[in-house]
Write an enzyme that holds these catalytic residues in place. Sequence first.
Site, PDB file in Angstrom:
ATOM      1  N   CYS A 130       0.845  -1.194   0.000  1.00 46.47           N
ATOM      2  CA  CYS A 130       0.000   0.000   0.000  1.00 46.47           C
ATOM      3  C   CYS A 130       0.888   1.255   0.000  1.00 46.47           C
ATOM      4  O   CYS A 130       1.717   1.423  -0.902  1.00 46.47           O
ATOM      5  CB  CYS A 130      -0.950  -0.047   1.190  1.00 46.47           C
ATOM      6  N   ASP A 188      -8.708  -3.393  -7.237  1.00 47.31           N
ATOM      7  CA  ASP A 188      -8.284  -2.419  -6.233  1.00 47.31           C
ATOM      8  C   ASP A 188      -8.747  -1.025  -6.640  1.00 47.31           C
ATOM      9  O   ASP A 188      -8.253  -0.467  -7.618  1.00 47.31           O
ATOM     10  CB  ASP A 188      -6.756  -2.453  -6.110  1.00 47.31           C
ATOM     11  N   HIS A 219      -7.762  -4.465  -2.808  1.00 49.16           N
ATOM     12  CA  HIS A 219      -6.666  -3.823  -2.093  1.00 49.16           C
ATOM     13  C   HIS A 219      -6.372  -4.572  -0.794  1.00 49.16           C
ATOM     14  O   HIS A 219      -7.263  -5.091  -0.138  1.00 49.16           O
ATOM     15  CB  HIS A 219      -7.032  -2.366  -1.775  1.00 49.16           C
TER      16      HIS A 219
END
Length: 250
Positions: A130, A188, A219
Amino acid sequence: MQIQAHEVDLPTPTGAMRCYVYRPKDAGSTVPKKFPAIILYSEIFQQTGPIRRSAQIMAGHGFIVIVPEVFHELNPLGTVLGYDDAGRDKGNADKVAKTLEAHDSDAEAIIQYAATLSDYSGRIGAMGFCLGGGLAYRAALNPAIAATSCFYATDIHSGLTPSQPGNGSLARTGEIKGELQMVWGKQDPHIPAEGRALVYKKLADEAVNFTWHEFNGVHAFMRDEGERFDAELQLLGYQLAIGMFRRVLY
């Protein structure tokens, strides 16, 4: 492979940075083994349980893994943000408040620290999830970083702030000299297809040595906590990262 762990507070231009270090244990040989290192960048929440377990997995496969507190100058040392609205809001605010240059000096401090370890082989890479995927990409600009694995890296295509489009790293992609591995989830919402395409085009245009992997995942599919976790994709992700790091860093 068994591992050992310790903490260290490293000096940086923006203040002390706590790092969590996970290392393979010496099996008892009279000649200490040397291991390459990996800087493992967390999500905005810093070292949560899933990040610690990721570091332990990588260390157990023969790497010295160093996990920095990415927002050390904005929080008391040892801060872990929750996977909730309050933690997300604080982490996103910290992301905007911290400059990219501070992340660069953090990476340099870790690289210099690794060089002081008696079991360090002299080869180092970066990895992240991330926000950490974007920070690993940023760390790859440092010529010492020989290999980098970025999982669903945010902010590369969209920018950390309106004044830093592409977070300042995309424009410098040509400076990446090591091997790069990009891993994404097709579902995502934080990095849509057009965002991924922008990153891919830049990497191709700059002739970076990279591989590209897109899974049918959302995600944070590597995070072994919460409803987004996908155990099958996590295993594939670790296999990709470990394979590249062993091939390039050993």
